[in-house]
Design a protein around this motif. Structure first.
Motif, PDB file in Angstrom:
ATOM      1  N   MET A 145      74.956  13.117  14.173  1.00 13.73           N
ATOM      2  CA  MET A 145      74.633  11.868  14.868  1.00 13.73           C
ATOM      3  C   MET A 145      73.492  12.068  15.860  1.00 13.73           C
ATOM      4  SD  MET A 145      76.518   9.729  13.325  1.00 13.73           S
ATOM      5  CE  MET A 145      76.042   8.302  14.303  1.00 13.73           C
ATOM      6  N   LYS A 146      73.443  13.253  16.500  1.00 16.34           N
ATOM      7  CA  LYS A 146      72.350  13.551  17.427  1.00 16.34           C
ATOM      8  C   LYS A 146      71.028  13.623  16.684  1.00 16.34           C
ATOM      9  CE  LYS A 146      70.725  14.855  21.499  1.00 16.34           C
ATOM     10  NZ  LYS A 146      69.304  15.027  21.193  1.00 16.34           N
TER      11      LYS A 146
ATOM     12  N   THR B  73      86.487   7.659  14.356  1.00 21.86           N
ATOM     13  CA  THR B  73      85.770   8.171  13.177  1.00 21.86           C
ATOM     14  C   THR B  73      85.425   7.036  12.227  1.00 21.86           C
ATOM     15  OG1 THR B  73      86.964  10.283  13.364  1.00 21.86           O
ATOM     16  CG2 THR B  73      85.858   9.825  11.278  1.00 21.86           C
ATOM     17  N   VAL B  74      86.378   6.123  11.998  1.00 21.93           N
ATOM     18  CA  VAL B  74      86.121   4.962  11.132  1.00 21.93           C
ATOM     19  C   VAL B  74      84.966   4.128  11.681  1.00 21.93           C
ATOM     20  CG1 VAL B  74      87.073   2.794  10.222  1.00 21.93           C
ATOM     21  CG2 VAL B  74      88.484   4.859  10.232  1.00 21.93           C
ATOM     22  N   SER B  75      84.889   3.989  13.006  1.00 20.70           N
ATOM     23  CA  SER B  75      83.853   3.127  13.606  1.00 20.70           C
ATOM     24  C   SER B  75      82.442   3.648  13.346  1.00 20.70           C
ATOM     25  CB  SER B  75      84.092   2.988  15.114  1.00 20.70           C
ATOM     26  OG  SER B  75      83.779   4.189  15.807  1.00 20.70           O
ATOM     27  N   PHE B  76      82.298   4.967  13.128  1.00 16.69           N
ATOM     28  CA  PHE B  76      80.984   5.511  12.791  1.00 16.69           C
ATOM     29  C   PHE B  76      80.493   4.964  11.449  1.00 16.69           C
ATOM     30  CE2 PHE B  76      82.197   8.912  15.771  1.00 16.69           C
ATOM     31  CZ  PHE B  76      81.026   9.020  16.502  1.00 16.69           C
ATOM     32  N   CYS B  77      81.429   4.548  10.605  1.00 17.03           N
ATOM     33  CA  CYS B  77      81.098   4.142   9.239  1.00 17.03           C
ATOM     34  C   CYS B  77      81.069   2.631   9.052  1.00 17.03           C
ATOM     35  CB  CYS B  77      82.128   4.728   8.262  1.00 17.03           C
ATOM     36  SG  CYS B  77      82.298   6.500   8.392  1.00 17.03           S
TER      37      CYS B  77
ATOM     38  N   GLU C 173      80.450   9.835  20.136  1.00 13.00           N
ATOM     39  CA  GLU C 173      80.401  11.241  19.756  1.00 13.00           C
ATOM     40  C   GLU C 173      81.069  12.123  20.806  1.00 13.00           C
ATOM     41  OE1 GLU C 173      78.009   9.049  19.747  1.00 13.00           O
ATOM     42  OE2 GLU C 173      76.396   9.486  18.322  1.00 13.00           O
ATOM     43  N   ARG C 174      80.799  11.843  22.077  1.00 12.44           N
ATOM     44  CA  ARG C 174      81.378  12.647  23.153  1.00 12.44           C
ATOM     45  C   ARG C 174      82.890  12.432  23.250  1.00 12.44           C
ATOM     46  NH1 ARG C 174      76.819  11.624  27.893  1.00 12.44           N
ATOM     47  NH2 ARG C 174      75.098  12.708  26.827  1.00 12.44           N
ATOM     48  N   LEU C 175      83.307  11.194  23.080  1.00 15.13           N
ATOM     49  CA  LEU C 175      84.734  10.895  23.095  1.00 15.13           C
ATOM     50  C   LEU C 175      85.465  11.653  21.993  1.00 15.13           C
ATOM     51  CD1 LEU C 175      85.037   7.031  23.730  1.00 15.13           C
ATOM     52  CD2 LEU C 175      86.043   8.855  25.106  1.00 15.13           C
TER      53      LEU C 175
ATOM     54  N   ILE D 122      82.500  18.683  15.569  1.00 11.87           N
ATOM     55  CA  ILE D 122      81.267  19.265  16.111  1.00 11.87           C
ATOM     56  C   ILE D 122      80.103  19.001  15.159  1.00 11.87           C
ATOM     57  CG2 ILE D 122      80.106  21.441  16.694  1.00 11.87           C
ATOM     58  CD1 ILE D 122      82.893  22.457  17.670  1.00 11.87           C
ATOM     59  N   ALA D 123      80.335  19.188  13.851  1.00  8.11           N
ATOM     60  CA  ALA D 123      79.291  18.933  12.844  1.00  8.11           C
ATOM     61  C   ALA D 123      78.886  17.456  12.855  1.00  8.11           C
ATOM     62  CB  ALA D 123      79.789  19.329  11.457  1.00  8.11           C
ATOM     63  N   LEU D 124      79.846  16.551  13.023  1.00  9.02           N
ATOM     64  CA  LEU D 124      79.540  15.119  13.083  1.00  9.02           C
ATOM     65  C   LEU D 124      78.699  14.800  14.307  1.00  9.02           C
ATOM     66  CD1 LEU D 124      79.938  12.247  11.965  1.00  9.02           C
ATOM     67  CD2 LEU D 124      82.138  12.160  13.165  1.00  9.02           C
TER      68      LEU D 124
END
Length: 401
Positions: free
Chosen positions: A388-389, A321-325, A277-279, A382-384
């Motif tokens: 995630m938080k 972004t893909v890795s989040f999914c 998320e920070r990256l 930012i919304a993502l």
């Protein structure tokens, strides 16, 4: 490669990485070719923007169709069918004198690119689900091909601009090599992860109820708006405004992709030590700041610095972004095809929008429209992060209970 266990898995990884490098040359060459094609064929901005967008239309069509066709004829036959369009498209550019044949060729490069992206991302995600490092290295290989080709083209055309046609012959050969590598790639029979592990199958359309699907898909959509808008029009922008010479403009395409390569390798390394998320947030802030800097620059050094910073910042946005999914893509069989298809609309719309604005008001205003999409992309990132938080806090609360 210690994460991979079998020889076939390691072979898959190596071959997919190699084909992605070739696909970087084959797919991203259109931006480098555009000034030469415009000059030789007498194309206006609007038609040039349309054919760049046709590349993205092909990318969208095959990104979805390749996934669906895989279920009917198998993943290997599907990728071989679509990937053959690379070599055929450059044969059409060489042999076809008609503008609509040229438009078909650009569409076919998109067909091959979309199927290759679908196959590569799906394969690596299955080999190493949710691991951003593997996906960033995959996209780094794409960057290698993308930065090598403009240098090769610049060397060919230094003494005679008409030599760009010889680069097309080279890409026909590269397309044949790419097809051969896919032919040699070992592909599983098509069993899903759930079938292999005995997990119960989920509703294939359940991803539409997941907020993560929309956040990630829209983040990729606006990222692709910015990426394709800049890559497709950057060289033309520098040449037509006179900000840079023709040869230096071509070199900027290589500089962009060298920095994207560096950025993806950096992201692959940092993803093991920092939260994704920070990256992602740092990259989102970077593309906004450096693109603004690029637009207001009027001399060579600030332009080069702007290109370098923009390429480095944007490098890891898509694969991260893909890795989040990763889990969602494995859970729902159709999730990735829909994500790729919807996101690809961004790369279709933006080149046409830039072309239309450039035709009416000039190329400077056309390129300036990218400001809007990078700002929206930052807002989505930012919304993502916030989402995630909240998910992490919810898991922590459930763990305490």
């Amino acid at each position: 490669m210690g994460y991979l266990k079998t020889a076939d898995e390691k072979k898959q990884l190596c071959f997919v990485y190699l084909t992605f490098m070739l696909n970087g040359m084959l797919a991203l060459s259109i931006g480098s070719f555009l000034p030469f094609i415009r000059e030789s064929r007498g194309l206006n901005y609007a038609f040039a923007g349309m054919i760049v967008s046709l590349h993205s239309v092909g990318n969208l069509v095959s990104g979805f169709a390749a996934g669906a066709l895989s279920a009917l004829i198998g993943r290997k036959k599907s990728i071989l069918l679509f990937n053959a369009c690379f070599a055929l498209s450059y044969i059409l550019i060489i042999a076809g004198g008609n503008n609509w044949v040229l438009a078909l060729a650009f569409f076919m490069t998109g067909l091959a690119r979309g199927a290759s992206s679908n196959f590569g991302n799906y394969t690596i995600n299955n080999l190493a689900p949710g691991r951003a490092g593997f996906l960033n290295v995959l996209h780094a290989m794409f960057s290698v091909g993308a930065f090598l080709f403009p240098i090769f083209l610049m060397a060919l055309t230094r003494s005679d601009a008409g030599n760009w046609i010889y680069a097309c012959y080279f890409l026909v050969f590269a397309g044949i090599v790419s097809w051969t590598l896919y032919f040699l790639t070992p592909v599983e029979s098509g069993k899903t992860v759930k079938e292999k592990t005995g997990q119960k199958a989920d509703n294939a359309w359940g991803f539409f109820r997941e907020p993560l699907f929309y956040l990630c898909t829209l983040t990729m959509f606006f990222y692709l708006c910015a990426e394709q808008g800049v890559i497709g029009w950057m060289i033309t922008y520098f040449v037509d405004t006179g900000l840079l010479s023709d040869s230096l403009s071509q070199l900027m395409a290589s500089v962009l992709w060298v920095m994207m390569l560096a950025g993806r390798l950096t992201t692959a390394g940092l993803s093991k030590r920092m939260k994704k998320e920070r990256l992602l947030l740092a990259m989102g802030i970077g593309i906004v700041c450096f693109f603004f800097g690029l637009l207001i620059s009027g001399s060579t050094v600030p332009i080069v610095l702007g290109i370098m910073g923009f390429g480095y910042s944007m490098a890891g946005i898509y694969p991260t972004t893909v890795s989040f999914c990763g889990g969602m893509i494995q859970k729902y069989s159709m999730a990735w095809s829909f994500m790729l298809t919807i996101a690809s609309f961004g790369s279709i719309l933006m080149p046409m929008i830039i072309g239309r604005i450039a035709e009416q008001a000039g190329i400077v205003y056309g390129m300036s429209s990218v400001v809007v999409v990078v700002l929206i992309d930052l807002a989505l990132i930012i919304a993502l992060n916030i989402y995630m938080k909240k998910q992490e806090d919810r898991r922590d609360e459930n763990g305490k209970k």
